[in-house]
Design a protein around this motif. Structure first.
Motif, PDB file in Angstrom:
ATOM      1  N   GLY A 210      20.684  -0.879   6.467  1.00 17.99           N
ATOM      2  CA  GLY A 210      21.506  -1.720   5.606  1.00 17.99           C
ATOM      3  C   GLY A 210      21.023  -3.148   5.704  1.00 17.99           C
ATOM      4  O   GLY A 210      20.296  -3.509   6.639  1.00 17.99           O
ATOM      5  N   PRO A 211      21.378  -3.991   4.744  1.00 18.75           N
ATOM      6  CA  PRO A 211      20.883  -5.375   4.735  1.00 18.75           C
ATOM      7  C   PRO A 211      21.200  -6.169   5.996  1.00 18.75           C
ATOM      8  O   PRO A 211      20.504  -7.135   6.302  1.00 18.75           O
ATOM      9  CB  PRO A 211      21.578  -5.976   3.505  1.00 18.75           C
ATOM     10  N   GLN A 212      22.212  -5.778   6.752  1.00 17.27           N
ATOM     11  CA  GLN A 212      22.556  -6.501   7.976  1.00 17.27           C
ATOM     12  C   GLN A 212      21.945  -5.853   9.215  1.00 17.27           C
ATOM     13  O   GLN A 212      22.190  -6.296  10.340  1.00 17.27           O
ATOM     14  CB  GLN A 212      24.080  -6.569   8.130  1.00 17.27           C
ATOM     15  N   GLY A 213      21.152  -4.802   9.024  1.00 19.72           N
ATOM     16  CA  GLY A 213      20.572  -4.100  10.156  1.00 19.72           C
ATOM     17  C   GLY A 213      19.310  -4.768  10.672  1.00 19.72           C
ATOM     18  O   GLY A 213      19.004  -5.916  10.319  1.00 19.72           O
TER      19      GLY A 213
ATOM     20  N   ASP B 191      25.111 -11.003  -8.032  1.00 17.05           N
ATOM     21  CA  ASP B 191      25.922 -11.586  -9.103  1.00 17.05           C
ATOM     22  C   ASP B 191      25.629 -13.065  -9.320  1.00 17.05           C
ATOM     23  O   ASP B 191      25.753 -13.564 -10.445  1.00 17.05           O
ATOM     24  CB  ASP B 191      27.410 -11.402  -8.780  1.00 17.05           C
ATOM     25  N   ASP B 192      25.246 -13.766  -8.248  1.00 17.39           N
ATOM     26  CA  ASP B 192      24.942 -15.192  -8.412  1.00 17.39           C
ATOM     27  C   ASP B 192      23.474 -15.441  -8.766  1.00 17.39           C
ATOM     28  O   ASP B 192      23.061 -16.599  -8.924  1.00 17.39           O
ATOM     29  CB  ASP B 192      25.311 -15.981  -7.159  1.00 17.39           C
ATOM     30  N   GLY B 193      22.680 -14.385  -8.861  1.00 17.02           N
ATOM     31  CA  GLY B 193      21.282 -14.517  -9.244  1.00 17.02           C
ATOM     32  C   GLY B 193      20.389 -15.115  -8.177  1.00 17.02           C
ATOM     33  O   GLY B 193      19.217 -15.375  -8.434  1.00 17.02           O
ATOM     34  N   ARG B 194      20.893 -15.315  -6.954  1.00 19.34           N
ATOM     35  CA  ARG B 194      20.116 -16.004  -5.929  1.00 19.34           C
ATOM     36  C   ARG B 194      19.476 -15.062  -4.916  1.00 19.34           C
ATOM     37  O   ARG B 194      18.893 -15.513  -3.930  1.00 19.34           O
ATOM     38  CB  ARG B 194      20.989 -17.025  -5.198  1.00 19.34           C
ATOM     39  N   SER B 195      19.584 -13.777  -5.133  1.00 14.81           N
ATOM     40  CA  SER B 195      18.917 -12.812  -4.267  1.00 14.81           C
ATOM     41  C   SER B 195      18.864 -11.473  -4.981  1.00 14.81           C
ATOM     42  O   SER B 195      19.525 -11.263  -6.001  1.00 14.81           O
ATOM     43  CB  SER B 195      19.657 -12.657  -2.926  1.00 14.81           C
ATOM     44  N   ALA B 196      18.044 -10.574  -4.441  1.00 17.40           N
ATOM     45  CA  ALA B 196      17.985  -9.203  -4.923  1.00 17.40           C
ATOM     46  C   ALA B 196      17.763  -8.314  -3.712  1.00 17.40           C
ATOM     47  O   ALA B 196      17.015  -8.660  -2.795  1.00 17.40           O
ATOM     48  CB  ALA B 196      16.862  -9.018  -5.942  1.00 17.40           C
ATOM     49  N   THR B 197      18.423  -7.174  -3.697  1.00 16.61           N
ATOM     50  CA  THR B 197      18.304  -6.283  -2.542  1.00 16.61           C
ATOM     51  C   THR B 197      18.394  -4.842  -2.991  1.00 16.61           C
ATOM     52  O   THR B 197      18.995  -4.532  -4.030  1.00 16.61           O
ATOM     53  CB  THR B 197      19.395  -6.610  -1.494  1.00 16.61           C
ATOM     54  N   GLY B 198      17.783  -3.943  -2.213  1.00 17.28           N
ATOM     55  CA  GLY B 198      17.846  -2.532  -2.568  1.00 17.28           C
ATOM     56  C   GLY B 198      17.018  -1.675  -1.641  1.00 17.28           C
ATOM     57  O   GLY B 198      16.341  -2.168  -0.733  1.00 17.28           O
TER      58      GLY B 198
ATOM     59  N   VAL C  83      15.237  -9.988  -1.150  1.00 17.75           N
ATOM     60  CA  VAL C  83      14.391 -11.070  -1.648  1.00 17.75           C
ATOM     61  C   VAL C  83      15.281 -12.264  -1.994  1.00 17.75           C
ATOM     62  O   VAL C  83      16.310 -12.106  -2.665  1.00 17.75           O
ATOM     63  CB  VAL C  83      13.611 -10.624  -2.906  1.00 17.75           C
ATOM     64  N   THR C  84      14.913 -13.450  -1.527  1.00 14.73           N
ATOM     65  CA  THR C  84      15.566 -14.698  -1.898  1.00 14.73           C
ATOM     66  C   THR C  84      14.496 -15.647  -2.436  1.00 14.73           C
ATOM     67  O   THR C  84      13.308 -15.331  -2.381  1.00 14.73           O
ATOM     68  CB  THR C  84      16.286 -15.340  -0.698  1.00 14.73           C
ATOM     69  N   PRO C  85      14.894 -16.827  -2.937  1.00 19.85           N
ATOM     70  CA  PRO C  85      13.863 -17.736  -3.451  1.00 19.85           C
ATOM     71  C   PRO C  85      12.844 -18.157  -2.410  1.00 19.85           C
ATOM     72  O   PRO C  85      11.703 -18.481  -2.751  1.00 19.85           O
ATOM     73  CB  PRO C  85      14.672 -18.933  -3.949  1.00 19.85           C
TER      74      PRO C  85
ATOM     75  N   ARG D 210       0.801  -1.219   0.000  1.00 21.53           N
ATOM     76  CA  ARG D 210       0.000   0.000   0.000  1.00 21.53           C
ATOM     77  C   ARG D 210       0.836   1.273   0.000  1.00 21.53           C
ATOM     78  O   ARG D 210       0.311   2.348  -0.281  1.00 21.53           O
ATOM     79  CB  ARG D 210      -0.930   0.023   1.226  1.00 21.53           C
ATOM     80  N   LEU D 211       2.120   1.182   0.348  1.00 20.04           N
ATOM     81  CA  LEU D 211       2.891   2.405   0.508  1.00 20.04           C
ATOM     82  C   LEU D 211       4.364   2.142   0.247  1.00 20.04           C
ATOM     83  O   LEU D 211       4.975   1.312   0.901  1.00 20.04           O
ATOM     84  CB  LEU D 211       2.709   2.953   1.940  1.00 20.04           C
ATOM     85  N   GLY D 212       4.914   2.883  -0.706  1.00 20.72           N
ATOM     86  CA  GLY D 212       6.344   2.809  -0.973  1.00 20.72           C
ATOM     87  C   GLY D 212       6.668   2.144  -2.293  1.00 20.72           C
ATOM     88  O   GLY D 212       5.930   1.288  -2.769  1.00 20.72           O
ATOM     89  N   HIS D 213       7.769   2.558  -2.905  1.00 23.31           N
ATOM     90  CA  HIS D 213       8.294   1.810  -4.047  1.00 23.31           C
ATOM     91  C   HIS D 213       9.790   1.612  -3.850  1.00 23.31           C
ATOM     92  O   HIS D 213      10.473   2.398  -3.199  1.00 23.31           O
ATOM     93  CB  HIS D 213       7.964   2.465  -5.392  1.00 23.31           C
ATOM     94  N   VAL D 214      10.274   0.499  -4.393  1.00 21.66           N
ATOM     95  CA  VAL D 214      11.578  -0.057  -4.056  1.00 21.66           C
ATOM     96  C   VAL D 214      12.344  -0.369  -5.332  1.00 21.66           C
ATOM     97  O   VAL D 214      11.750  -0.770  -6.346  1.00 21.66           O
ATOM     98  CB  VAL D 214      11.407  -1.349  -3.223  1.00 21.66           C
ATOM     99  N   ALA D 215      13.660  -0.178  -5.297  1.00 24.04           N
ATOM    100  CA  ALA D 215      14.538  -0.584  -6.404  1.00 24.04           C
ATOM    101  C   ALA D 215      15.481  -1.672  -5.901  1.00 24.04           C
ATOM    102  O   ALA D 215      16.248  -1.443  -4.964  1.00 24.04           O
ATOM    103  CB  ALA D 215      15.335   0.605  -6.926  1.00 24.04           C
ATOM    104  N   LEU D 216      15.404  -2.852  -6.509  1.00 19.25           N
ATOM    105  CA  LEU D 216      16.264  -3.981  -6.143  1.00 19.25           C
ATOM    106  C   LEU D 216      17.292  -4.221  -7.229  1.00 19.25           C
ATOM    107  O   LEU D 216      17.005  -4.078  -8.418  1.00 19.25           O
ATOM    108  CB  LEU D 216      15.431  -5.258  -5.973  1.00 19.25           C
ATOM    109  N   THR D 217      18.488  -4.635  -6.815  1.00 18.71           N
ATOM    110  CA  THR D 217      19.533  -5.072  -7.744  1.00 18.71           C
ATOM    111  C   THR D 217      19.764  -6.562  -7.544  1.00 18.71           C
ATOM    112  O   THR D 217      19.908  -7.026  -6.401  1.00 18.71           O
ATOM    113  CB  THR D 217      20.844  -4.303  -7.515  1.00 18.71           C
ATOM    114  N   VAL D 218      19.789  -7.315  -8.634  1.00 14.44           N
ATOM    115  CA  VAL D 218      19.979  -8.760  -8.561  1.00 14.44           C
ATOM    116  C   VAL D 218      21.454  -9.056  -8.300  1.00 14.44           C
ATOM    117  O   VAL D 218      22.346  -8.483  -8.934  1.00 14.44           O
ATOM    118  CB  VAL D 218      19.510  -9.440  -9.860  1.00 14.44           C
TER     119      VAL D 218
END
Length: 387
Positions: free
Chosen positions: A371-374, A220-227, A360-362, A210-218
């Protein structure tokens, strides 16, 4: 409406985008694309305007001024183009949001782009203007909209392919991965097929619930995307996805019904902050099914909260220096959940909306802060890869 009148509205839109700093500095091509492919070239002859009771039609033939005024009502305003059961089911998104999302997408000449949710074809057209002939494929689940967009893209002289299908449940048309994926309808969880469709290092930009838009980058191994979160736009949801709680005031009344409060307490904080969009986004992350409405009266800010089913809460300003009152009912204490999330946001230093992101992962996906580790919050379980 005369072409010169539309030209004036286009010029005023351009000037308003400039005045408000809505033209992205990193993507100067967007201003030229908006000029070459104006909003009205992709608008149907009937729009719908909310009159505070229902949506009423605005026909270009009968009321050209009203039609154009609705279409160009401001850089932060969408134009509703289709109803389903009296509720909007398609729109031309707000110009500022379209520019922001395409800037986040980072389209370059030669990129292959999958545009998910064609609608009237405007965003596909803008992407095609940048990427080049034959580089954009766009998928629409509604056959009428697909036909409309196909006609308008052809009229604009653009070589972009329009396909009919449910993009949430299928992969992209054609062979091989794409460089960029742009979604125009909101999903709470990202279909893994979208991530799998984008090459390593490529980007996906999508509205999050309902709220927000996100930009993810895939990865290098294609097994996740984050942003990172890019903004706070609101979009229509996936027509075939899980139903989202209604955000209108009538929905709160329906959830509460005639039930009396089961819990009552003074709120130990300033409810004025509930109009702070950074706090509201933090609450959206931590309690994603909570719908929050606010309004002011002579005593201050009041809030109405519900989960779309049976649980509700209100925050009532009382004036005269008295603490606001938190009332709750239903099987869960959704007001307490929001207060706990509010406390956590303050403990984290009141981060703004741009300090959040998603991974995002499978098999799972989560929101994080800093940050992703936060600190992280799980998002509803994603469908397993390959399903």
């Amino acid at each position: 409406m005369a072409d010169e009148d539309l030209a004036g509205r286009r010029a005023r839109l351009d000037a308003e985008m400039e005045r408000c700093g809505a033209w992205p500095a990193a993507s100067p091509w967007l201003r030229g694309a908006f000029t070459a492919l104006p909003r009205d070239a992709f608008a149907p002859d009937r729009l719908w305007r909310w009159d505070n009771r229902a949506y009423v039609p605005l026909d270009r033939s009968a009321d050209p001024e009203g039609w154009a005024a609705e279409l160009y009502s401001g850089i932060y305003s969408a134009a509703v183009t289709q109803l389903d059961g009296g509720r909007p089911s398609s729109s031309l998104s707000a110009p500022s949001v379209v520019a922001d999302m395409l800037d986040s997408l980072g389209v370059e000449p030669g990129h292959r782009v999958w545009d998910v949710g064609t609608g009237q074809g405007w965003t596909a057209a803008l992407a095609a203007w940048r990427a080049g002939p034959g580089q954009v494929v766009t998928t629409e689940v509604d056959g009428h909209l697909a036909d409309f967009a196909r006609t308008r893209l052809a009229a604009a002289g653009l070589d972009a392919e329009v396909t009919l299908g449910n993009a949430t449940r299928s992969g992209p048309p054609g062979a091989g991965p794409v460089d960029r994926l742009h979604a125009t309808y909101a999903v709470e969880t990202v279909p893994w097929s979208w991530v799998a469709a984008v090459r390593p290092g490529g980007r996906l930009v999508y509205p999050w619930g309902r709220l927000g838009h996100v930009a993810l980058t895939v990865a290098d191994d294609g097994r996740s995307a984050t942003g990172w979160v890019q903004g706070l736009a609101q979009f229509m949801g996936d027509r075939h996805g899980p139903a989202q709680p209604s955000t209108g005031s009538a929905a709160f009344a329906q959830v509460r019904g005639d039930t009396a409060p089961e819990a009552r307490q003074a709120l130990d904080r300033d409810p004025q902050l509930l109009d702070d969009w950074d706090l509201r986004f933090a609450l959206r992350v931590a309690v994603p099914d909570a719908v929050l409405l606010t309004a002011r009266d002579d005593d201050g800010l009041n809030a109405w909260i519900h989960d779309g089913t049976r649980s509700w809460a209100t925050v009532t300003a009382r004036g005269d220096g008295e603490a606001p009152l938190l009332l709750q009912g239903g099987p869960r204490r959704i007001g307490d959940e929001l207060v706990a999330a509010w406390t956590r946001w303050e403990e984290l230093g009141r981060p703004d909306r741009y300090d959040y992101g998603i991974t995002v992962t499978p098999d799972e996906q989560w929101a994080w802060q800093g940050g992703p580790q936060g600190p992280r919050w799980p998002i509803a379980q994603a469908a397993p890869a390959g399903r």
